[in-house]
Motif scaffolding. Structure first.
Motif, PDB file in Angstrom:
ATOM      1  N   ARG A   9      75.266 -37.352   3.018  1.00  0.00           N
ATOM      2  CA  ARG A   9      76.315 -36.805   2.022  1.00  0.00           C
ATOM      3  C   ARG A   9      77.331 -35.254   2.633  1.00  0.00           C
ATOM      4  O   ARG A   9      78.270 -35.504   1.993  1.00  0.00           O
ATOM      5  N   GLU A  10      76.473 -34.534   3.571  1.00  0.00           N
ATOM      6  CA  GLU A  10      77.255 -33.262   3.614  1.00  0.00           C
ATOM      7  C   GLU A  10      76.565 -33.118   4.962  1.00  0.00           C
ATOM      8  O   GLU A  10      75.226 -33.635   5.853  1.00  0.00           O
ATOM      9  N   ASN A 384      82.166 -31.202  -4.735  1.00  0.00           N
ATOM     10  CA  ASN A 384      81.528 -29.929  -3.118  1.00  0.00           C
ATOM     11  C   ASN A 384      82.477 -30.936  -2.507  1.00  0.00           C
ATOM     12  O   ASN A 384      82.386 -32.252  -2.077  1.00  0.00           O
ATOM     13  N   VAL A 386      82.624 -30.463   0.291  1.00  0.00           N
ATOM     14  CA  VAL A 386      82.333 -30.202   2.094  1.00  0.00           C
ATOM     15  C   VAL A 386      81.416 -31.875   2.122  1.00  0.00           C
ATOM     16  O   VAL A 386      80.995 -32.455   3.263  1.00  0.00           O
ATOM     17  N   PHE A 387      81.639 -32.559   1.274  1.00  0.00           N
ATOM     18  CA  PHE A 387      80.511 -33.950   0.515  1.00  0.00           C
ATOM     19  C   PHE A 387      81.656 -35.218   1.943  1.00  0.00           C
ATOM     20  O   PHE A 387      82.836 -35.072   1.890  1.00  0.00           O
TER      21      PHE A 387
END
Length: 411
Positions: A9-10, A384, A386-387
């Motif tokens: 995810r990140e 978010n 950043v994902f």
């Protein structure tokens, strides 16, 4: 959330580096270098490069120094040794036992972390990944540091600390300290078994009833009344903002989710009348599920208040009884809940404060509100920037919401 899922995810490695460098510099009073290595290059290389080697098993969600003391792994063994699937239990128990041994750590670690300089007392420390934060377990001082991940919204920790200072009467780990900037807090280490990992179901049920009873009373003491229309409009506005700002959703997916919200909102407005125009709200725990209830010899402990928010008072009870953190099959569980005006399954909902579960119209209103609240929950979880991948929970709640709304419209 396990590190294996976080990596999907990140950019977990860079997040871990920035998070720990900032925290360790503040905690230890000097600069630290932290580097993530995947795959694991081996302890000898890390030492040659000037790092203290820490090993990471992404499936057991743990990072520990090479040669860590065996007792520090108790939290991993309690959380992962007993699989939820009967046919996997023997193999999983063996994997966890080997994976938390000195040999197993070196053999099974998929990644590694280099720390420089060496962390004082590092062999008595365990780090575990999480959705919005890392947890650092300090066995020597019987303390857990809850650390906000770099690039994540500080309100998750700020709100939790604020509410945790008001949890007198609840069995909640004692706060030991916090960062004024909202980047971390520390609490006492409760070394208990998660409710969903207990083999003895009678002990699990007794612990749940204890925690649910105290939580319900706590919510009731903080109950307030809100206009149903105003509350719905607030959810509707939050959802629309989250949908429009979501960069990982295709435009057609945004249209589908907006249409689901429009349908839920229309059904709630058709429910509204002078008699049913108010809803009872309170400061919810926000993630009341079996994994967040730890059981010790003293009873049940309620942990992880990071998703606390003011919601309808039924919210925590519905998260638990509908098992909504695993959305697959939620529509069927909503149908069952709508029909349940008696029987042992409805005990929690019938006795939860601020609710009239015997009233079918009321049940429909509460369940409609809950679906909207859950959609907002999952949209916020994926907000978010950043994902680079949406979580499975949002996709599942979207697929379940349509059938659930049909049940509520026809019921």
């Amino acid at each position: 959330m396990r590190i294996s899922l976080l990596l999907e995810r990140e950019p977990f490695g860079s997040i871990l580096e920035r998070t720990l460098e900032s925290f360790l510099a503040q905690k230890e009073g000097g600069p630290y270098r932290v580097r993530w290595f995947s795959p694991n290059p081996g302890m000898r290389k890390l030492e040659r490069w000037g790092y203290e080697p820490w090993l990471c098993n992404v499936y057991l969600n743990m990072i520990a120094a090479a040669g860590a003391e065996e007792e520090v792994f108790s939290v991993v063994r309690r959380e992962y040794s007993r699989s939820m699937s009967c046919w996997r239990r023997i193999a999983q128990r063996a994997y966890v036992q080997f994976g938390t041994s000195s040999l197993g750590m070196a053999f099974l670690s998929q990644a590694a972390v280099g720390v420089s300089p060496a962390l004082p007392g590092g062999r008595q420390i365990l780090i575990m990944g999480g959705n919005h934060r890392l947890r650092l377990f300090d066995q020597l001082h019987n303390r857990v540091y809850v650390i906000l991940k770099a690039g994540f919204d500080a309100r998750y920790l700020v709100d939790e600390v604020k509410v945790r200072r008001q949890t007198a009467g609840l069995r909640v780990p004692r706060l030991l300290g916090s960062d004024p900037m909202g980047r971390w807090f520390s609490e006492e280490w409760i070394d208990g078994n998660p409710l969903n990992r207990l083999a003895d179901r009678s002990i699990a049920q007794a612990a749940f009833e204890q925690v649910a009873g105290v939580l319900g009373a706590w919510l009731d003491a903080r109950a307030d009344h809100a206009d149903l229309g105003d509350y719905c409009h607030g959810l509707y506005r939050r959802a629309n903002t989250l949908i429009q700002n979501q960069q990982l959703l295709l435009q057609e997916e945004k249209v589908v989710i907006s249409a689901l919200f429009d349908e839920a909102f229309a059904l709630l407005r058709s429910q509204d009348s002078g008699r049913d125009s108010a809803i009872v709200t309170s400061q919810s725990h926000g993630d009341f599920q079996p994994a967040n209830v730890l059981v010790t010899e003293e009873g049940g402990w309620l942990i992880d208040w990071e998703r606390t928010d003011k919601r309808q008072i039924a919210y925590d009870a519905l998260v638990y009884t509908l098992n909504s953190r695993l959305p697959q099959g939620l529509a069927h569980r909503v149908e069952t809940a709508l029909a349940m005006d008696g029987g042992p399954e409805a005990t929690v909902l019938r006795t939860w404060p601020g609710m009239d579960w015997s009233n079918r119209r009321y049940r429909r209103t509460v369940l409609l509100l809950f679906l909207m609240e859950e959609m907002v929950f999952h949209l916020e979880e994926n907000s978010n920037p950043v994902f680079f991948c949406l979580g499975s929970g949002l996709k599942q709640i979207c697929s379940e919401m349509g059938p659930a709304l049909r049940v509520l419209r026809e019921g």
